[in-house]
Structure formats: C-alpha cells, structure tokens
Design a protein around this motif. Structure first.
Motif, PDB file in Angstrom:
ATOM      1  N   PHE A 108       0.810  -1.271   0.086  1.00 53.36           N
ATOM      2  CA  PHE A 108       0.038  -0.047   0.045  1.00 53.36           C
ATOM      3  C   PHE A 108       0.838   1.224   0.075  1.00 53.36           C
ATOM      4  CE2 PHE A 108      -2.685  -3.262   2.306  1.00 53.36           C
ATOM      5  CZ  PHE A 108      -3.405  -3.582   1.112  1.00 53.36           C
ATOM      6  N   ASN A 109       2.043   1.414  -0.642  1.00 50.22           N
ATOM      7  CA  ASN A 109       2.811   2.342  -0.648  1.00 50.22           C
ATOM      8  C   ASN A 109       3.621   2.431  -2.157  1.00 50.22           C
ATOM      9  OD1 ASN A 109       3.472   4.304   1.638  1.00 50.22           O
ATOM     10  ND2 ASN A 109       3.891   2.130   2.614  1.00 50.22           N
ATOM     11  N   GLU A 110       4.228   3.727  -2.544  1.00 56.25           N
ATOM     12  CA  GLU A 110       4.687   3.489  -4.007  1.00 56.25           C
ATOM     13  C   GLU A 110       6.083   3.723  -3.661  1.00 56.25           C
ATOM     14  OE1 GLU A 110       3.517   3.512  -7.204  1.00 56.25           O
ATOM     15  OE2 GLU A 110       1.705   3.079  -6.239  1.00 56.25           O
ATOM     16  N   PRO A 111       7.120   3.020  -4.278  1.00 54.94           N
ATOM     17  CA  PRO A 111       8.529   3.016  -3.848  1.00 54.94           C
ATOM     18  C   PRO A 111       9.299   4.326  -3.932  1.00 54.94           C
ATOM     19  CG  PRO A 111       7.809   2.039  -6.291  1.00 54.94           C
ATOM     20  CD  PRO A 111       6.654   2.185  -5.461  1.00 54.94           C
ATOM     21  N   TYR A 112       8.812   5.226  -4.750  1.00 53.60           N
ATOM     22  CA  TYR A 112       9.465   6.367  -4.872  1.00 53.60           C
ATOM     23  C   TYR A 112       9.302   7.081  -3.399  1.00 53.60           C
ATOM     24  CZ  TYR A 112      11.612  10.907  -6.167  1.00 53.60           C
ATOM     25  OH  TYR A 112      12.585  11.938  -6.273  1.00 53.60           O
ATOM     26  N   ASN A 113       7.864   7.217  -2.998  1.00 52.43           N
ATOM     27  CA  ASN A 113       7.743   7.838  -1.759  1.00 52.43           C
ATOM     28  C   ASN A 113       8.501   7.213  -0.713  1.00 52.43           C
ATOM     29  OD1 ASN A 113       6.166   9.515  -3.161  1.00 52.43           O
ATOM     30  ND2 ASN A 113       4.167   8.685  -2.525  1.00 52.43           N
ATOM     31  N   LEU A 114       8.310   5.966  -0.501  1.00 54.63           N
ATOM     32  CA  LEU A 114       8.829   5.170   0.535  1.00 54.63           C
ATOM     33  C   LEU A 114      10.414   5.635   0.548  1.00 54.63           C
ATOM     34  CD1 LEU A 114       7.853   1.850   1.924  1.00 54.63           C
ATOM     35  CD2 LEU A 114      10.407   2.212   1.231  1.00 54.63           C
ATOM     36  N   ALA A 115      11.169   5.351  -0.607  1.00 51.89           N
ATOM     37  CA  ALA A 115      12.579   5.460  -0.502  1.00 51.89           C
ATOM     38  C   ALA A 115      13.012   6.867  -0.220  1.00 51.89           C
ATOM     39  CB  ALA A 115      13.102   5.161  -2.036  1.00 51.89           C
ATOM     40  N   ARG A 116      12.305   7.640  -0.717  1.00 52.52           N
ATOM     41  CA  ARG A 116      12.553   9.268  -0.259  1.00 52.52           C
ATOM     42  C   ARG A 116      12.339   9.344   1.253  1.00 52.52           C
ATOM     43  NH1 ARG A 116       9.202  14.688  -1.562  1.00 52.52           N
ATOM     44  NH2 ARG A 116      10.947  16.148  -1.665  1.00 52.52           N
ATOM     45  N   ARG A 117      11.326   8.709   1.846  1.00 59.50           N
ATOM     46  CA  ARG A 117      11.196   8.923   3.199  1.00 59.50           C
ATOM     47  C   ARG A 117      12.121   8.370   4.093  1.00 59.50           C
ATOM     48  NH1 ARG A 117       5.798   7.030   2.182  1.00 59.50           N
ATOM     49  NH2 ARG A 117       4.089   8.708   1.660  1.00 59.50           N
ATOM     50  N   PHE A 118      12.524   7.076   3.822  1.00 59.40           N
ATOM     51  CA  PHE A 118      13.478   6.412   4.656  1.00 59.40           C
ATOM     52  C   PHE A 118      14.784   7.180   4.424  1.00 59.40           C
ATOM     53  CE2 PHE A 118      10.631   3.221   5.046  1.00 59.40           C
ATOM     54  CZ  PHE A 118      10.829   2.919   6.563  1.00 59.40           C
ATOM     55  N   SER A 119      15.259   7.641   3.077  1.00 57.27           N
ATOM     56  CA  SER A 119      16.646   8.126   3.013  1.00 57.27           C
ATOM     57  C   SER A 119      16.607   9.817   3.681  1.00 57.27           C
ATOM     58  CB  SER A 119      16.633   8.525   1.466  1.00 57.27           C
ATOM     59  OG  SER A 119      17.853   9.337   0.991  1.00 57.27           O
ATOM     60  N   SER A 120      15.410  10.475   3.728  1.00 58.90           N
ATOM     61  CA  SER A 120      15.268  11.529   4.470  1.00 58.90           C
ATOM     62  C   SER A 120      15.623  11.388   6.120  1.00 58.90           C
ATOM     63  CB  SER A 120      14.088  12.375   4.324  1.00 58.90           C
ATOM     64  OG  SER A 120      13.733  12.601   3.119  1.00 58.90           O
ATOM     65  N   ILE A 121      15.173  10.323   6.590  1.00 58.96           N
ATOM     66  CA  ILE A 121      15.301   9.889   7.959  1.00 58.96           C
ATOM     67  C   ILE A 121      16.498   9.471   8.223  1.00 58.96           C
ATOM     68  CG2 ILE A 121      14.263   8.737  10.050  1.00 58.96           C
ATOM     69  CD1 ILE A 121      11.570   8.847   8.564  1.00 58.96           C
ATOM     70  N   ASP A 122      17.296   8.795   7.314  1.00 64.26           N
ATOM     71  CA  ASP A 122      18.466   8.519   7.425  1.00 64.26           C
ATOM     72  C   ASP A 122      19.494   9.805   7.633  1.00 64.26           C
ATOM     73  OD1 ASP A 122      19.965   5.883   7.709  1.00 64.26           O
ATOM     74  OD2 ASP A 122      21.166   6.339   5.952  1.00 64.26           O
TER      75      ASP A 122
END
Length: 445
Positions: A108-122
């Motif tokens: 229930f997610n899109e890969p671009y949004n998820l990758a961007r969120r986790f990269s930002s929090i990293d």
C-alpha cells in the motif's frame, strides 16, 4: 566466556500483550504519547541496543466485522498507534546512537515515496534508520487503499520483489560525493555522479533520482519477517536482518541455516544477514515471581479479545464455531500471512493447547516467551546464540514502563556481564551496530 555477540533490538508496539496494559503500573498512553516513546528509546539507547523497532498496520483490526455488526472482542489495543514514519524523526532528535526502524508496506505504498522518506530520515538520524519490508497480512487494510480485498499472497510478494528493487535502485542513484556545494565554482552537485533509474517493470514505472542524494549509510538497513517460501527467497536476496517467529531452538537453527544458504546462492556473504528471533521477556526477581507476573497478566486478557485477536492471524478462521476448550483444528490455507498460520499450528500441536489456550498464548504476543529472573532469561538467550539458532533477538516487552525497564535495566546488564553484548557503541550507524555493512561496489559508491 562466549566470543559470540548478540544483536538486540526492541520492538515497541503498545498493547502488544493484550492484558499487560491493564496492570496498575502500566502506562497505556504510550500508544499516542511521544514523551513516553522518547523515554523508551532513551532506555534502549542507555542499554546500547542496536535499534528500537515499530510495527505498523494501516487499519483498525477487524474493521469489516465491526462495520457488519460483529464487535465480539474487537476493541483490540493493538489498533491504536501513530504512523511510525512520523515518530522516527522525533526519536532521532532525542537519541544519538540507537537505530530506528519502522514497518512500511510494499503493498500500500509507492516505491519512490517510501525510498525518499527513509533516505530523509537516514539523514536526520545521521545514518540510523531501517525499513521493515512487509507485504501486509491484515485484510482490513485493503479497503483503506481502494481495494475490495487483499492482493493474493503470491501477487503481494511479486509486487514486493519489484518494489524493493526500485527502492534500492533509487537509494543507489547518487554517488556519495555527488553533492559538492562548491561556492567558488557555483556547482551545487555533479550531474555525472547522479543516475536516472529509468525502471519500467510490471508493477512500477519510476524515473528517479531521489532528491536527497546518497544517504549516510549508503542504503538504510532492510528488515523483513516473511517465513513462507516467497518470503524466504525475498529475505535472502534483499534483507539485512530477518525477524522470525520461531519458538523451537532446532527449528530456529534450521531456519537460520536455510536463509544463510539462500543468501550465498544470491552471491551474498551469509554473515551479512542477521536472524533475530522474536522473544517476549517477562522478568521477576526470581523465576517464581516472573511466573506469577505472567499469570497475573494472562488473567487480565478477556477471553473474547484473545479469540478475536487470533481470527485475523489465522486468516479469518472463526474459532467460535468450535469448542474453545477442544483441540486446535487444522487451519485451512488462506490469503493471510503464512508465518502466523504456521506458528499457530506449531504452538498448538507442540504444547497440546486447546483453541482458547492457543489464543491466550498469542494474546501475549506472537513471539517466544522467556519467563524468569534476569539470569534465567540470559541463560536461554545465550544457549540459543551458542547453538547458532539465531544471531540475536527482537525483544518485545509486555508493557511500559516496567516491561521496558526490566529488559533494558536488568536482562541486558546480565548479558553484558557475560560478555555477549556490548557495553558501549563502537560505531555511529545502524549498519555498524548490526554488522551488516554494504559490500562490493555498493560499499564504495
């Protein structure tokens, strides 16, 4: 003294034990209380744990049943919790070393949004974030994302396999030195060190790149918990850490051996994938005290809630149509998570549990129960480590604050005294804590 070192994470999911939140000293408001979550994270960091970990389900459990007028035991405290992606940045600002991991579904997610969120929090955490990749087993989530029913199990894993390839491809889209911010030349980033992913697959079409550059860890750590055949394949190919519901030492060792063997087949070092067994510590001054506490918390679990909780884990099987004090029937295959169905059958058969006894076991949490004094629990954890049944544990305290305090302040010091867990952090990033640093080409980018 053992030379092996445990990996330890703590799973914080309010109300995971369906009775412990009712104890007089429990603070159930941790579910939506950021100050309590910060305190729990700081206790975990003081104990030098690798990470604190959050589950997520984007639906109130048994929503469809409630909507249709069946509210039997449905007011499950596990339904109430924050979106963990909002919590992680807050905890990053309140800690300095502790890893911060959260579940985010590939269904229930899109890969671009998820990758961007986790990269930002990293970046926010300076290299301490982890993504728990799941395909979701809760049928109720589908209706919150435009679907009438959940995707079929095989389809979920097919989508997840492509999903993770897109996410990691996006994370690899920048060289570490691409962003130069050179005031003298006026060059902000070197376009020759950025690449467009240009992914065009069955499920996703994603150009890239991310807007964050290459994250501090290179890639955030990938966690996964699937134990079905497609889950094992995906974990062996992509995961850095695998959680498992194993409660038998021999079966846990076989599971670990299987994942490591599969990792080698994918060209990976087996030592760069860590297997953590889920465990629920119930701690007392003595073993008898711990057993008394376990009984007290068990008695606080309403029967209807225990049965209601087991229904979605089993894939929707209605246990109320059977004698609750009779043996567990064979559960049919379903579209739910395969590992939970297998765990239910294994626990019931191995222990000779009735349906109600099995339901109460899982109402305490799905994981291996370790009940005893700190020394007894440490004995068990050390035995599993030395038998190569796991690389460490995902500890799931029963309640806050006492359950968290007992594990971090009593069990962990006993493990440290034995020399099988660190007394100080030796690195600053989650990959360093876990020993899952990137290898080969990806490590040097």
């Amino acid at each position: 003294m053992s030379q092996k070192q445990l990996r330890l994470a703590m799973f914080l999911f309010p109300g995971y034990h369906l009775g412990a939140w009712r104890l007089p000293n429990a603070i159930p408001e941790i579910d939506l209380g950021i100050d309590h979550l910060v305190r729990a994270a700081q206790l975990a960091e003081t104990a030098k744990l690798d990470a604190i970990f959050f589950e997520d389900q984007a639906a109130v459990r048994r929503s469809n049943d409630i909507l249709n007028g069946d509210s039997y035991g449905a007011a499950n405290p596990r339904s109430i919790h924050f979106d963990p992606m909002v919590v992680l940045p807050a905890l990053a600002m309140a800690t300095t070393h502790l890893g911060l991991a959260a579940t985010s579904t590939a269904t229930f997610n899109e890969p671009y949004n998820l990758a961007r969120r986790f990269s930002s929090i990293d970046f926010i955490s300076k290299g301490r974030v982890g993504w728990n990749l799941v395909t979701s087993f809760n049928e109720d989530e589908a209706q919150n994302f435009g679907l009438d029913t959940h995707l079929q199990h095989a389809d979920r894993y097919e989508r997840a396999s492509e999903f993770v390839d897109v996410v990691t491809g996006l994370w690899d889209g920048w060289h570490a030195d691409a962003i130069v911010r050179d005031k003298e030349s006026g060059v902000y980033f070197d376009v020759s060190k950025m690449r467009f992913l240009q992914h065009d697959g069955k499920h996703f079409k994603v150009r890239g790149p991310l807007t964050t550059g290459r994250s501090p860890q290179g890639r955030p750590v990938i966690f996964q918990a699937g134990s079905s055949e497609p889950g094992r394949v995906l974990a062996a190919r992509t995961a850095d850490v695998v959680f498992t519901l194993q409660s038998d030492m021999a079966k846990a060792r076989a599971f670990r051996d299987d994942i490591r063997r599969r990792a080698v087949e994918f060209g990976r070092s087996p030592d760069k994938i860590k297997i953590l067994v889920g465990m629920t510590p119930i701690v007392g001054d003595t073993d008898d005290d711990a057993r008394a506490l376990a009984r007290q918390m068990m008695d606080l679990i309403p029967e209807d809630m225990a049965i209601s909780n087991l229904i979605p884990l089993s894939g929707g099987f209605d246990f109320r149509q059977h004698d609750l004090h009779g043996p567990m029937p064979d559960l049919p295959e379903s579209n739910a998570g395969k590992s939970h169905r297998a765990a239910i059958m294994s626990v019931a058969r191995r222990n000779g549990f009735s349906i109600l006894e099995t339901a109460r076991y899982f109402a305490e949490g799905s994981y291996l129960k370790m009940v005893g004094a700190p020394q007894s629990i440490a004995d068990t954890m050390q035995a599993w480590l030395e038998a190569d049944a796991c690389d460490g544990f995902l500890a799931v305290p029963t309640h806050f604050p006492t359950g968290v305090e007992d594990f971090t302040g009593r069990v962990v010091p006993e493990l440290q005294r034995r020399g099988i867990f660190r007394t100080e952090y030796t690195g600053t990033k989650l990959r360093e804590h876990l020993g899952v640093e990137l290898e080969g080409e990806m490590a040097g980018r």
